[in-house]
Scaffold this active site. Sequence first.
Site, PDB file in Angstrom:
ATOM      1  CD  GLU A 121      -1.190   0.106   3.728  1.00 26.46           C
ATOM      2  OE1 GLU A 121      -0.815   0.674   4.760  1.00 26.46           O
ATOM      3  OE2 GLU A 121      -2.296  -0.453   3.617  1.00 26.46           O
TER       4      GLU A 121
ATOM      5  CG  MET B 125       6.647  -3.998  -6.805  1.00 26.70           C
ATOM      6  SD  MET B 125       5.403  -4.603  -5.650  1.00 26.70           S
ATOM      7  CE  MET B 125       4.011  -3.534  -6.030  1.00 26.70           C
ATOM      8  NE  ARG B 126       2.580  -3.218 -14.823  1.00 30.63           N
ATOM      9  CZ  ARG B 126       2.081  -2.200 -14.162  1.00 30.63           C
ATOM     10  NH1 ARG B 126       2.759  -1.051 -14.099  1.00 30.63           N
ATOM     11  NH2 ARG B 126       0.910  -2.281 -13.554  1.00 30.63           N
TER      12      ARG B 126
ATOM     13  N   PRO C  57      -1.049  -6.253 -11.948  1.00 32.33           N
ATOM     14  CG  PRO C  57      -2.914  -6.374 -10.552  1.00 32.33           C
ATOM     15  CD  PRO C  57      -1.433  -6.646 -10.577  1.00 32.33           C
TER      16      PRO C  57
ATOM     17  CG  PHE D  15       7.176  -7.985  -8.530  1.00 29.09           C
ATOM     18  CD1 PHE D  15       6.720  -7.924  -7.230  1.00 29.09           C
ATOM     19  CD2 PHE D  15       8.547  -7.999  -8.736  1.00 29.09           C
ATOM     20  CE1 PHE D  15       7.601  -7.860  -6.162  1.00 29.09           C
ATOM     21  CE2 PHE D  15       9.431  -7.942  -7.689  1.00 29.09           C
ATOM     22  CZ  PHE D  15       8.968  -7.871  -6.391  1.00 29.09           C
ATOM     23  CE1 TYR D  16       3.553 -13.483 -14.934  1.00 26.47           C
ATOM     24  CE2 TYR D  16       4.804 -14.060 -12.952  1.00 26.47           C
ATOM     25  CZ  TYR D  16       4.518 -14.250 -14.296  1.00 26.47           C
ATOM     26  OH  TYR D  16       5.187 -15.222 -15.001  1.00 26.47           O
TER      27      TYR D  16
ATOM     28  CB  THR E  14      -7.365  -1.850 -11.825  1.00 25.46           C
ATOM     29  OG1 THR E  14      -8.095  -2.959 -12.377  1.00 25.46           O
ATOM     30  CG2 THR E  14      -7.274  -0.734 -12.856  1.00 25.46           C
TER      31      THR E  14
ATOM     32  CG  HIS F 171      -3.406   0.422   7.502  1.00 24.09           C
ATOM     33  ND1 HIS F 171      -3.201  -0.404   6.422  1.00 24.09           N
ATOM     34  CD2 HIS F 171      -4.422  -0.126   8.199  1.00 24.09           C
ATOM     35  CE1 HIS F 171      -4.051  -1.412   6.465  1.00 24.09           C
ATOM     36  NE2 HIS F 171      -4.798  -1.262   7.537  1.00 24.09           N
TER      37      HIS F 171
ATOM     38  CB  ALA G 272      11.473  -5.767 -10.232  1.00 22.71           C
TER      39      ALA G 272
END
Length: 670
Positions: free
Chosen positions: A274, A335-336, A343, A340-341, A345, A316, A338
Amino acid sequence: MPSATTASTNGANGASASPAPGNLSANDNIRRFAAPSRPLSPLPAHALFNDKTRCFVYGLQPRAVQGMLDFDFICKRSTPSVAGIIYTFGGQFVSKMYWGTSETLLPVYQEVPKAIAKHPDVDVVVNFASSRSVYSSTMELMEYPQIKTIAIIAEGVPERRAREIAYVAKKKGITIIGPATVGGIKPGCFKIGNTGGMMDNIVASKLYRKGSVGYVSKSGGMSNELNNIISQTTDGVYEGVAIGGDRYPGTTFIDHLLRYQADPDCKILVLLGEVGGVEEYKVIDAVKQGIITKPIVAWAIGTCASMFKTEVQFGHAGAFANSQLETAATKNKSMREAGFYVPDTFEDMPALLKQVYDKLVADGTIVPAPEPVVPKIPIDYSWAQELGLIRKPAAFISTISDDRGQELLYAGMPISDVFKEEIGIGGVMSLLWFRRRLPDYAAKFLEMVLMLTADHGPAVSGAMNTIITTRAGKDLISSLVAGLLTIGSRFGGALDGAAEEFTKAFDKGLSPREFVDTMRKQNKLIPGIGHRVKSRNNPDLRVELVKEYVKAKFPSTKLLDYALAVESVTTSKKDNLILNVDGCIAVCFVDLLRNCGAFSTEEAEDYLSMGVLNGLFVLGRSIGLIAHYLDQKRLRTGLYRHPWDDITYLLPSLQQPGPPGTEGRVEVQI
């Protein structure tokens, strides 16, 4: 490992064989589990829980404990995962919980050392202590080497304290989950506290058996959503942990993802981050360095933050971006890049996860296991009743008061209206005793009766009993009851009898003379007639007050007039055979019931037969009896002993020896 102590078992979870119907006892439905003979073998470095994990629950949280035991049962564990409860505010006792449809007893300890000594197999603690005491309790728990994992549920833990806990835990090799977390779950093995929600949700998410997907999230609520998504798109959850939403959690994303990487049974990793913090970048570095090689499906929540002109604090404590690097959009982009999968959204996440799962199934990395039989869910009676699945006649019925809502109700009248309308004690009595509002003059009459019967001096039997009991050193309740127990047909309890006899004679049409003659022929005293002290020439002023009020306020006084006519007959014989206060109140109360318009004839008769009149005397006289108790206590009076000269002693004497057969005869000489 502890095991059930039942001698013979059948069915799932080692359920006890049913005893013969004629031999049932109160303990036949209680399961008992033997204490462990030795500590459990240590878990692999990457594992926190297995199907033999045992824990303490710190704090009195019966619903959470019951949820954990229900989870254990449907997972077909042989023993409960909760070994005991630590509750520092009460003495040592046992807490009764359900084990399936049976019951079991969990020990409750006041001190941590006792709990640790009794259960060497426990290596996990679920800490429900408040934010004020969680620091000290966690630091104490970490002093014991057998404790390897602690879940801290509390929100609002000071950040400095949270960092101290994390530092000490790392030095001691202890895993901290939280603070501000719902916990975590390992399907088929163990769940922390309220993780996973209610049992129907746990079954729907297939958390009763292990899958292939390990996830880690910050949000406990979103972890429940992940359970649902993973169960619908893959073979289910292998393990899931919510690290907590505070800025300094005890363990982070990388800690748990490295565990999943090392676990050969976990095939897919899911990361739900998050906005705020930089913990996702540690995972990115691990992927770039080849430390984590398993596929990761990831998403950072909070992409909408870019729509606001200023930084926004989300739910939080840690959900606040202090730089561009901490924004959700930047994290997702990194992350994309690197590998990662990620999405587009969050709504696209289920489809992407299914795509990754199907690929691993196709290449043989994941071999889906046959789906086991869905376990039956034990449902609490209260929950089943709320869902409308069952019905049961109530053991008790109450028609006078209701405390279930926001405001207490007296016969449907809110307590605030009781004071707003100033209905007084008489009004409250009318609501609770008769379930209706009586006219103001009737409520005033009830209050008048209470005032007139409150006391009649210390010489009467009720007051004397209370005084003697008080002087014996007894408490208020005992002294009050001692006085109340003297109330009966001879003292104070003549109201019901007077109402019955006068009403019966009046309804039969007997003249006052006929009524007196009938009672004399039956050798009965007329209840409500006669006084030990008062007479026609020395009238009881209490009776005069009642007669004056009733004559002025009541719509009809037929029975009072009849009783006064009877008094004329009885006083012609003896001066003290007057209508006493009991009789006067009784006949006036009958006039009230019959003529105030609030009762039908049948209702009036019912209330008289219930003993409501004696209830008036008991309630009123309790005021005086309590007064005598307080008076004696205030005077510091000592133990009462009755003087000998006020007692006539008449003892039996044995007869002188006489003819055979007369031995042992007793004569009383007067």
